[in-house]
Write an enzyme that holds these catalytic residues in place. Structure first.
Site: not given
Ligand SMILES: *Cc1c(COP(=O)(O)O)cnc(C)c1O
Length: 329
Positions: A261, A287, A53
């Protein structure tokens, strides 16, 4: 506007290393069965434990500063890496940070990323649904006090955020050339689609040799694909490019996210242990380990010629492992 002239606020330690994983290759059958595997270390972008990010935030924070913002507002899960990196970026830019964290537990463990959010001095707003609505409320409240909030969508996946991985691809393609590497496919964990949009647009723009291969960490849908396509092509327009991304450039393999998720799969737990024990590299269960589980499965099922080379983009996320200790051992 070309990429080199877009305002950018330095946050990440760049370039991140690109190196080979010889011990992982050995563990997956050696040169007789496994292609060479390269890893691009965007877990090593640095600031407040790093991650992908920060590449997007270099452009988002610069845009916020240009607009005279006083506060950043963003959203994610209680263990959001994006929110933690935004909280840290805000500090460097002299901005306040409001995080709308979505959790169905009233008191999520103050561990991992959530602990860091607090240490970084972000104001945390816990909600159990409707994050966009809660972000609007926070923005309205700040405006009523004369502040100027800048809202960043989940994952930093706006057209401006897409510039992060367009620049990231320029860096990666340069390293492949310098290191004399060819590469057939680039695996990475795909969530909110900003990384995908940047990787795909950048790879087309700079003539990357590899196929961009997203492994989904949450359910995929036509709507998600359209979102990724939309932000990629809006970013292309803003850069004055005539090049456009097409829907069939977007590959998102939904075979490895499992139940939901953030819920670890057997393959992802195996991948975490294998990378730790072969290469000393830490993956996370939300992830990167799901994406690596996809890569490992493809190697084992013989998708690649062992004389070829593939790559894995390590997007960070290691703080989240501390919130998943019980599931990992
Ligand atoms: C956010 C994140 C991703 C996915 O990036 P998107 O741009 O949201 O698809 C992958 N890995 C980690 C560790 C992340 O924090």
């Amino acid at each position: 506007m070309s990429l080199g002239t877009v305002p950018r606020f330095p946050l990440a330690n760049l370039p991140t290393p690109l190196h080979e994983l010889p011990r992982l290759r050995e563990a997956l059958g050696g040169s007789a069965r496994c292609p060479r595997i390269l890893i691009k270390r965007d877990d090593l972008t640095g600031l407040a434990l790093g991650g992908n990010k920060l590449r997007k935030l270099e452009f988002l924070v610069a845009d916020a500063l240009e607009q005279g913002a006083t506060d950043l507002i963003t959203t994610g899960a209680a263990q959001s890496n994006h929110c933690r990196q935004t909280a840290a970026a805000a500090r460097l830019a002299g901005l306040d940070c409001h995080l709308v964290l979505v959790s169905n537990e009233p008191n999520p463990a103050v561990q991992g990323n959530l602990l860091l959010d607090h240490l970084l001095g972000a104001t945390v707003h816990l909600v159990d649904g409707d994050a966009p609505g809660a972000m609007e409320e926070v923005a309205a409240e700040l405006e009523s006090k004369g502040r100027k909030p800048y809202s960043i969508p989940a994952g930093g996946s706006s057209p401006v955020g897409v510039f992060g991985y367009v620049a990231g691809v320029l860096e990666l393609v340069g390293q492949l050339v310098d290191q004399g590497e060819d590469c057939q496919r680039l695996y990475y964990a795909s969530g909110s689609r900003g990384t995908q949009a940047g990787l795909v647009l950048g790879s087309k723009l700079y003539g990357a040799p590899y196929q961009v291969y997203g492994v989904a960490v949450s359910p995929t849908s036509e709507e998600r694909d359209q979102y990724g396509l939309g932000i990629a092509n809006r970013a292309a327009e803003m850069l004055g490019l005539t090049l456009r991304v097409q829907l069939d450039d977007l590959i998102t393999d939904s075979g490895y996210f499992g139940e939901a998720y953030g819920v670890p799969t057997a393959g992802c737990i195996e991948a975490i242990k294998l990378l730790a024990r072969t290469e000393g590299i830490i993956l996370d269960p939300v992830y990167t380990a799901k994406a690596m589980a996809g890569l490992i499965d493809h190697v084992r099922s013989g998708v690649f010629d062992p004389s070829s080379t593939i790559a894995f983009l390590h997007t960070g996320g290691s703080p989240a492992i501390f919130a998943h200790g019980d599931a990992l051992l």
